[in-house]
Motif scaffolding. Structure first.
Motif, short mmCIF file in Angstrom:
data_model
loop_
_atom_site.label_atom_id
_atom_site.label_comp_id
_atom_site.label_asym_id
_atom_site.label_seq_id
_atom_site.Cartn_x
_atom_site.Cartn_y
_atom_site.Cartn_z
N GLU A 93 -11.60 24.87 81.76
CA GLU A 93 -12.54 25.78 81.69
C GLU A 93 -12.54 26.71 80.90
N THR A 94 -11.26 27.17 80.45
CA THR A 94 -11.07 28.32 79.20
C THR A 94 -11.33 27.55 77.79
N PHE A 95 -10.72 26.29 77.70
CA PHE A 95 -11.24 25.46 76.71
C PHE A 95 -12.53 25.43 76.33
N HIS A 96 -13.40 24.98 77.01
CA HIS A 96 -14.76 25.04 77.10
C HIS A 96 -15.47 26.54 76.93
N ARG A 97 -15.01 27.18 77.42
CA ARG A 97 -15.57 28.65 77.28
C ARG A 97 -15.23 29.15 75.77
N TYR A 98 -14.02 28.92 75.49
CA TYR A 98 -13.58 29.46 74.05
C TYR A 98 -14.52 28.82 73.02
N VAL A 99 -14.65 27.40 73.30
CA VAL A 99 -15.64 26.44 72.26
C VAL A 99 -16.82 27.06 72.48
N GLU A 100 -17.56 27.36 73.46
CA GLU A 100 -18.87 27.72 73.36
C GLU A 100 -19.04 29.20 72.84
N GLN A 101 -18.19 29.82 73.09
CA GLN A 101 -18.13 31.55 72.33
C GLN A 101 -17.87 31.27 70.94
N GLY A 102 -17.11 30.11 70.26
CA GLY A 102 -16.56 30.34 68.89
C GLY A 102 -15.29 30.74 68.79
N THR A 103 -14.75 31.08 70.06
CA THR A 103 -13.35 31.58 69.94
C THR A 103 -12.47 30.47 69.51
N VAL A 104 -12.89 29.26 69.71
CA VAL A 104 -12.03 28.13 69.23
C VAL A 104 -13.11 27.02 68.35
N GLU A 105 -13.08 26.90 67.32
CA GLU A 105 -13.91 26.02 66.35
C GLU A 105 -12.92 24.95 65.94
N ILE A 106 -13.38 23.52 66.06
CA ILE A 106 -12.95 22.27 65.55
C ILE A 106 -13.71 21.67 64.81
N ALA A 107 -13.70 21.57 63.32
CA ALA A 107 -14.51 21.06 62.33
C ALA A 107 -13.86 20.34 61.43
N PRO A 108 -14.82 19.32 60.65
CA PRO A 108 -14.03 18.69 59.62
C PRO A 108 -14.15 19.76 58.34
N LEU A 109 -13.07 19.19 57.40
CA LEU A 109 -12.83 20.20 56.28
C LEU A 109 -14.29 20.58 55.39
N ALA A 110 -15.16 19.60 55.25
CA ALA A 110 -16.23 19.69 54.63
C ALA A 110 -17.11 20.95 55.05
N LEU A 124 -3.62 34.27 69.67
CA LEU A 124 -4.82 34.51 70.35
C LEU A 124 -4.76 35.44 71.66
N LYS A 125 -3.63 34.88 72.36
CA LYS A 125 -3.62 35.56 73.57
C LYS A 125 -2.94 36.93 73.60
N ALA A 126 -2.25 36.95 72.36
CA ALA A 126 -1.50 38.24 72.19
C ALA A 126 -2.36 39.41 71.38
N GLY A 127 -3.67 38.79 71.21
CA GLY A 127 -4.78 39.69 70.58
C GLY A 127 -4.57 40.00 68.94
N ASP A 128 -3.52 39.27 68.26
CA ASP A 128 -3.29 39.04 66.92
C ASP A 128 -4.35 38.61 66.05
N VAL A 129 -5.03 37.66 66.66
CA VAL A 129 -6.38 36.87 66.03
C VAL A 129 -7.42 36.91 67.07
N SER A 130 -8.66 36.99 66.67
CA SER A 130 -9.73 36.68 67.51
C SER A 130 -10.53 35.28 67.75
N ARG A 131 -10.04 34.29 66.92
CA ARG A 131 -10.43 33.00 66.92
C ARG A 131 -9.34 31.99 66.37
N ILE A 132 -9.48 30.74 66.81
CA ILE A 132 -8.71 29.72 66.08
C ILE A 132 -9.61 28.77 65.59
N VAL A 133 -9.13 28.33 64.49
CA VAL A 133 -10.32 27.32 63.54
C VAL A 133 -9.23 26.20 63.19
N LEU A 134 -9.62 25.12 63.72
CA LEU A 134 -8.88 23.98 63.45
C LEU A 134 -9.73 22.64 62.71
N THR A 135 -9.08 22.23 61.64
CA THR A 135 -9.76 21.40 60.79
C THR A 135 -9.05 20.40 60.18
#
Length: 327
Positions: free
Chosen positions: A204-221, A154-165
């Motif tokens: 602060e960075t973590f919460h900003r990423y979550v609010e922007q959708g840059t980081v998403e954490i969700a159940p597999l369903a 993410l920091k290198a610009g290789d992807v625009s978001r992280i999705v963890l499930t």
């Protein structure tokens, strides 16, 4: 009769010998206890005596510890013990290539690096492949290193978001009894992923990423019906997926994305008789280019030493009564 070989190493003058051998020679004593050699330190010269192969291994170890000092590493009893394990596991392995591979630096300044040869191979598989299956017991860093690689990408610009499930395998049975809305009910299942992110990112960075959708954490369903482009996707606790769920997850992968699937096939919580998607997927995808499978074991456990002993004891037990001492 074994022939004794003597190997001499001249330590570059810019290094304080105490940094290499430790205060009161505590690091040197670790090395002497691990190998059948005699080590003598004279000024900035190290003389190693012993059987040829063993002396060569200790020489390679010292050369590599010097390389770590060249990279501004501070040698500790833990890092030297890890280096010893790496060299004893594979005499050709170089601890500096393992312990010197910084993936990210946490907000508190702690560098995140592989700590074993197995972890290094796992990280290299993630670099080289589109999909990687990280399979191994608890404490081997499967999820932690995957999250570090995701943040690095993410920091290198290789992807625009992280999705963890993760799968919530008990959802139909127990979530309804937990207080709160659906977010509160699934939070306990996703907490380990939050913990890793909290350690590596500024709050602060973590919460900003979550609010922007840059980081998403969700159940597999919640992954069904989606296509994830330009994303680094991690499926954790994958041993608790069914084969159908695993197929659903893997077919979410879009353009410019990478997926890491982690799990421990010895800790399946599915109903009796149900096959684990993590077991089945290894049989199906093992031959496909762009798919890597990294197997970690008890040697890669980096938690308290007793965790490594517990993992190894369970492995022995799983092999049957004949393998258990005293039975």
């Amino acid at each position: 009769m074994l022939t004794t070989t003597q190997v001499k190493i001249l330590v570059p003058g810019q290094h304080d010998m105490v940094c290499l051998v430790g205060a009161r020679d505590e690091l040197l004593k670790l090395i002497e206890a691990a190998f059948e050699t005699r080590v003598l330190v004279r000024g900035n010269e190290i003389v190693i005596s012993g059987a040829a192969l063993e002396a060569e291994r200790v020489s390679n170890l010292f050369q590599d510890l010097i390389s770590l000092l060249d990279q501004d590493h501070v040698l500790t009893k833990e890092s030297v013990a890890r280096s010893i394990e790496i060299v004893k596991g594979d005499s050709r392995a170089k601890p500096s290539r393992v312990l010197g591979d910084t993936l990210v630096v946490t907000h508190s300044g702690k560098p995140i690096r592989p700590k074993t040869s197995g972890q290094k191979r796992y990280v290299d598989q993630i670099r080289a492949n589109t999909i990687v299956l990280g399979v191994g017991p608890a404490g081997t860093g499967k999820t932690y290193l995957a999250v570090a690689m995701a943040i690095r990408a993410l920091k290198a610009g290789d992807v625009s978001r992280i999705v963890l499930t993760r799968p919530a395998v008990e959802a139909g049975e127990r979530l309804g009894f937990l207080p709160g809305d659906i977010s509160a009910k699934i939070d306990p299942y996703l907490r380990p992923l939050y913990d890793s992110l909290y350690e590596m990112l500024e709050p602060e960075t973590f919460h900003r990423y979550v609010e922007q959708g840059t980081v998403e954490i969700a159940p597999l369903a919640f992954m069904r019906g989606r296509t994830l482009n330009d994303s680094f996707i991690i499926l954790d606790e994958a041993q608790n997926t069914t084969p159908e769920q695993m197929k659903m997850f893997l077919t979410r992968l879009g353009f410019s994305s990478k997926a890491v699937v982690t799990g421990d096939v010895t800790q399946v919580d599915l109903p009796t008789g149900a096959r684990s998607g993590l077991v089945v997927v290894q049989e199906i995808l093992g031959h496909i280019a762009g798919v890597g499978i990294a197997h970690l074991d008890g040697r890669d456990v980096v938690r308290h030493k007793i965790v490594q002993d517990i993992v190894e004891a369970y492995q022995v037990y799983a092999e049957g009564p004949a393998a258990v001492p005293g039975t």
